[in-house]
Design an enzyme around this catalytic site. Structure first.
Site, short mmCIF file in Angstrom:
data_model
loop_
_atom_site.label_atom_id
_atom_site.label_comp_id
_atom_site.label_asym_id
_atom_site.label_seq_id
_atom_site.Cartn_x
_atom_site.Cartn_y
_atom_site.Cartn_z
N LYS A 111 0.82 -1.22 0.00
CA LYS A 111 0.00 0.00 0.00
C LYS A 111 0.85 1.26 0.00
O LYS A 111 0.47 2.27 -0.59
CB LYS A 111 -0.95 0.01 1.20
CG LYS A 111 -2.11 -0.95 1.04
CD LYS A 111 -3.24 -0.63 2.00
CE LYS A 111 -4.43 -1.54 1.75
NZ LYS A 111 -5.43 -1.46 2.81
N LYS A 194 -5.17 -9.55 -7.06
CA LYS A 194 -6.37 -9.66 -6.21
C LYS A 194 -7.45 -8.68 -6.68
O LYS A 194 -7.13 -7.55 -7.08
CB LYS A 194 -5.92 -9.29 -4.79
CG LYS A 194 -6.81 -9.76 -3.69
CD LYS A 194 -6.24 -9.36 -2.35
CE LYS A 194 -6.20 -7.85 -2.19
NZ LYS A 194 -5.88 -7.37 -0.87
N LYS A 197 -10.70 -2.91 -4.16
CA LYS A 197 -11.51 -1.69 -4.23
C LYS A 197 -10.76 -0.59 -4.97
O LYS A 197 -11.36 0.32 -5.54
CB LYS A 197 -11.80 -1.17 -2.82
CG LYS A 197 -12.68 -2.07 -1.98
CD LYS A 197 -12.70 -1.52 -0.54
CE LYS A 197 -13.39 -2.46 0.42
NZ LYS A 197 -13.03 -2.22 1.82
P1 TYM Z 1 -11.11 -4.76 3.71
O1 TYM Z 1 -12.11 -3.70 3.93
O2 TYM Z 1 -9.98 -4.52 2.80
O3 TYM Z 1 -11.81 -6.07 3.22
C1 TYM Z 1 -12.92 -6.60 3.92
C2 TYM Z 1 -12.86 -8.12 3.89
O4 TYM Z 1 -12.88 -8.56 2.54
C3 TYM Z 1 -11.81 -9.48 2.34
N1 TYM Z 1 -11.34 -9.34 0.95
C4 TYM Z 1 -11.26 -10.34 0.09
N2 TYM Z 1 -11.57 -11.65 0.20
C5 TYM Z 1 -11.40 -12.41 -0.90
N3 TYM Z 1 -10.94 -11.93 -2.09
C6 TYM Z 1 -10.62 -10.63 -2.24
N4 TYM Z 1 -10.20 -10.17 -3.41
C7 TYM Z 1 -10.79 -9.77 -1.12
N5 TYM Z 1 -10.57 -8.44 -0.93
C8 TYM Z 1 -10.91 -8.20 0.35
C9 TYM Z 1 -10.74 -9.05 3.34
O5 TYM Z 1 -9.86 -10.11 3.62
C10 TYM Z 1 -11.58 -8.67 4.53
O6 TYM Z 1 -11.89 -9.81 5.30
N6 TYM Z 1 -8.03 -4.95 7.59
C11 TYM Z 1 -9.34 -5.35 7.18
C12 TYM Z 1 -10.45 -4.73 8.00
C13 TYM Z 1 -10.34 -4.93 9.48
C14 TYM Z 1 -10.51 -6.15 10.19
C15 TYM Z 1 -10.31 -5.80 11.57
C16 TYM Z 1 -10.76 -7.44 9.81
C17 TYM Z 1 -10.07 -3.96 10.40
N7 TYM Z 1 -10.06 -4.49 11.66
C18 TYM Z 1 -10.39 -6.78 12.56
C19 TYM Z 1 -10.85 -8.41 10.82
C20 TYM Z 1 -10.66 -8.06 12.17
C21 TYM Z 1 -9.50 -4.91 5.74
O7 TYM Z 1 -8.72 -4.23 5.21
O8 TYM Z 1 -10.61 -5.27 5.14
#
Ligand code: TYM
Length: 340
Positions: A111, A194, A197
């Site tokens: 990132k 991957k 967003k």
């Molecule tokens: P974020 O917002 O990027 O993504 C949310 C969830 O979607 C999953 N994800 C995917 N799964 C499969 N294929 C993909 N291409 C893909 N892109 C995203 C992510 O793995 C995530 O589960 N850091 C986390 C948010 C967070 C969090 C936490 C998660 C903050 N605090 C505590 C668990 C526990 C994140 O960036 O999610």
């Protein structure tokens, strides 16, 4: 009952990867677990956000949770910044986590990119805040996509080090829950990247807000290869795609995995249904199932976003409940640390 925590960032463009890798599993866990699902706006601001857009995106994630089937009567849905325990615990954990651990985080490197010196300090300590999110509730299970694996290992290390440093058995060692055929949904334009967003090409992802027409257009344009779909010899004894197939036909593997996840079918069955068929035939089937699964969610999201008062009511109740759960844990943490 086991306690589940997970979060989604309100950074716009919620997509199929977020749904299949995370939100769909949030829904299935709520029947036999105590579930807490969070819109992580504090994580979102680790990169620059437009305040007005951020506010809308927060409601959009809450709407996506409910539209996908998270029941606000059963599960807690709330906004991270509204429960100050997250920030307070994150500071304590910043003093437990080691620089060396954070230096190994691959997502920060991705990132921050080349301009590392210009990345926010928040982006660097991002996984420490994640550990605080989870451990503020003593959550034992965390459903996420595969990309969060390393962050969850860090949460385990932080819990362990805190317990060791203060000679307590206070924070649980959390288990990642990375389940289903779509733990890593790849871009529709490039099976080696991957689905994300932040990809500049909207054709790389199916957004949860896409219309049926947009879904069809994107699936029609999805990258494939010139061969027919692979037969069962592409799977190993554990019914996983063999490494050479993943390396040489990543788009075929990705689309088959997506189909399996949407259809709730195992991959062996899906490979055998489409073995040696042309992509044109398979894409029609993939389109039908994508529209069948995603369109009702999109329609419900639209309805909910228009009913702001209903969503705010859910988030207010969620904040109260989350605050009530996190407060005693934070209080005890402060006592353990020696705060006055
Ligand atoms: P974020 O917002 O990027 O993504 C949310 C969830 O979607 C999953 N994800 C995917 N799964 C499969 N294929 C993909 N291409 C893909 N892109 C995203 C992510 O793995 C995530 O589960 N850091 C986390 C948010 C967070 C969090 C936490 C998660 C903050 N605090 C505590 C668990 C526990 C994140 O960036 O999610």
């Amino acid at each position: 009952m086991k306690r589940v925590f997970s979060g989604v960032q309100p950074t716009g463009n919620l997509h199929l990867g977020n749904y299949l890798g995370a939100i769909k599993n949030f829904v299935s866990l709520q029947n036999d677990h105590e579930c807490i699902y969070c819109v992580v706006d504090m994580h979102a601001i680790t990169v620059r956000q437009d305040p007005k857009i951020l506010k809308n995106n927060i409601l959009e994630v809450a709407a996506a949770f409910v539209a996908s089937g998270i029941n606000p009567e059963k599960s807690i849905i709330f906004v991270q910044s509204q429960v100050s325990a997250h920030a307070e615990l994150a500071w304590i954990f910043n003093c437990v986590a080691r620089l060396g651990w954070l230096n190994r985080m691959t997502q920060f490197k991705e990132k921050a990119g080349k301009n590392r010196e210009n990345a926010s300090a928040g982006l660097y300590t991002y996984p420490v805040l994640m550990a605080a999110d989870i451990l503020a509730y003593h959550a034992s299970h965390v459903p996420v996509g595969d990309d969060q694996r390393q962050h969850l290992e860090l949460a385990r290390d932080i819990a362990q080090k805190f317990n060791n440093d203060f000679k307590v058995d206070f924070f649980p060692i959390t288990e990642p829950v990375i389940m289903g055929n779509a733990t890593r949904v790849m871009s529709l334009r490039d099976g080696k990247n991957k689905m994300s967003k932040s990809d500049i090409s909207d054709y790389s992802r199916l957004n949860l807000t896409d219309s049926a027409d947009e879904i069809s257009k994107k699936i029609r344009k999805a990258k494939t290869d010139p061969l027919p779909l692979p037969d069962l010899s592409c799977l190993d004894d554990e019914e996983k795609f063999k490494d050479d197939i993943i390396a040489n036909r990543p788009e075929a593997v990705n689309l088959l995995n997506i189909y399996a996840a949407l259809a709730n079918e195992n991959i062996k069955k899906v490979v055998s249904i489409f073995a040696e068929k042309q992509f044109s035939f398979f894409k029609n089937e993939l389109n039908d199932i994508s529209v069948e699964v995603l369109s009702p969610i999109t329609a419900e999201m639209r309805k909910l976003i228009d009913d702001k008062a209903y969503l705010e009511d859910i988030l207010n109740k969620g904040r109260e409940n989350a605050h009530g759960m996190a407060s005693p844990i934070l209080k005890r943490t402060k006592e353990i640390v020696g705060f006055y």
